[in-house]
Design a protein around this motif. Structure first.
Motif, PDB file in Angstrom:
ATOM      1  N   ALA A   1       0.893  -1.246  -0.047  1.00 38.51           N
ATOM      2  CA  ALA A   1      -0.018   0.029   0.051  1.00 38.51           C
ATOM      3  C   ALA A   1       0.769   1.301   0.034  1.00 38.51           C
ATOM      4  CB  ALA A   1      -0.793   0.044   1.277  1.00 38.51           C
ATOM      5  N   ASP A   2       0.337   2.272  -0.399  1.00 37.67           N
ATOM      6  CA  ASP A   2       0.754   3.579  -0.363  1.00 37.67           C
ATOM      7  C   ASP A   2       0.988   3.738   0.989  1.00 37.67           C
ATOM      8  OD1 ASP A   2       0.982   4.081  -3.260  1.00 37.67           O
ATOM      9  OD2 ASP A   2      -1.083   4.714  -3.122  1.00 37.67           O
ATOM     10  N   ILE A   3       2.275   4.693   1.539  1.00 36.91           N
ATOM     11  CA  ILE A   3       2.666   4.975   2.922  1.00 36.91           C
ATOM     12  C   ILE A   3       1.596   5.864   3.525  1.00 36.91           C
ATOM     13  CG2 ILE A   3       3.951   6.964   2.096  1.00 36.91           C
ATOM     14  CD1 ILE A   3       4.927   4.228   5.084  1.00 36.91           C
ATOM     15  N   HIS A   4       0.989   6.807   2.889  1.00 34.27           N
ATOM     16  CA  HIS A   4       0.068   7.583   3.383  1.00 34.27           C
ATOM     17  C   HIS A   4      -1.406   6.797   3.783  1.00 34.27           C
ATOM     18  CE1 HIS A   4      -1.249   7.608  -0.804  1.00 34.27           C
ATOM     19  NE2 HIS A   4      -2.597   7.986  -0.573  1.00 34.27           N
ATOM     20  N   ILE A   5      -1.513   5.820   2.801  1.00 34.01           N
ATOM     21  CA  ILE A   5      -2.798   4.919   3.300  1.00 34.01           C
ATOM     22  C   ILE A   5      -2.447   4.094   4.638  1.00 34.01           C
ATOM     23  CG2 ILE A   5      -4.277   2.967   2.540  1.00 34.01           C
ATOM     24  CD1 ILE A   5      -4.677   5.861   1.300  1.00 34.01           C
TER      25      ILE A   5
END
Length: 159
Positions: free
Chosen positions: A2-6
């Motif tokens: 997953a994207d780090i911000h998610i």
């Protein structure tokens, strides 16, 4: 992956919900720094993107009906925050054994339905979504926490 911000969104949301559950039904000030860590505003008084992402996650939880608050304290906290009825019920609901058994929790997660080695009250407490989230946060493994949050809050009610 997953994207780090998610991943940060799931972690921030889980920490906030667990904090609110631990004092429910009392209202508390929910500080971003208690969730995302310390932040030093820059020379213009602006917070870091990480701090603002956490603050945004808290506002989103309110918009989606998982918490309520009276006001914001600048961009540093939610004043008088409390879980909504729906969030309290979801966190108190037993998590499905099969789903939680697949998670990589640091300690045994939800006890098996036929596990009589623990007292009934302990089995009930350890079977709730809030227990699963606490264990996922404690484990510090982002994919586990992501799956736990998805299952707890994005699955149909009663699952």
């Amino acid at each position: 992956m997953a994207d780090i911000h998610i991943e940060e969104f799931y972690r921030d949301s889980a920490i906030a919900l667990v904090q609110l559950y631990s004092v429910f039904p009392r209202r508390i000030n929910l500080f971003v720094e208690d969730i995302a860590g310390p932040d030093e505003p820059d020379e213009f008084g602006l917070h870091s993107p990480r701090h603002m992402a956490c603050f945004g996650a808290l506002l989103w939880l309110e918009e989606e009906g998982l918490l309520r608050y009276i006001d914001t304290i600048r961009q540093e906290a939610l004043d008088q925050a409390v879980l909504t009825r729906n969030a309290f019920i979801r966190l108190s609901t037993p998590a499905p054994y099969d789903l939680v058994a697949a998670l990589d929790l640091p300690e045994p997660g939800v006890p098996a339905p036929d596990d009589d080695s623990l007292p009934r009250s302990v089995r009930q407490d350890r079977s709730t979504w809030v227990h699963v989230l606490r264990q996922s946060i404690k484990g510090g493994h982002s994919p586990t926490l992501n799956r736990a949050m998805q299952a707890a809050f994005f699955a149909p009610a009663g699952n």
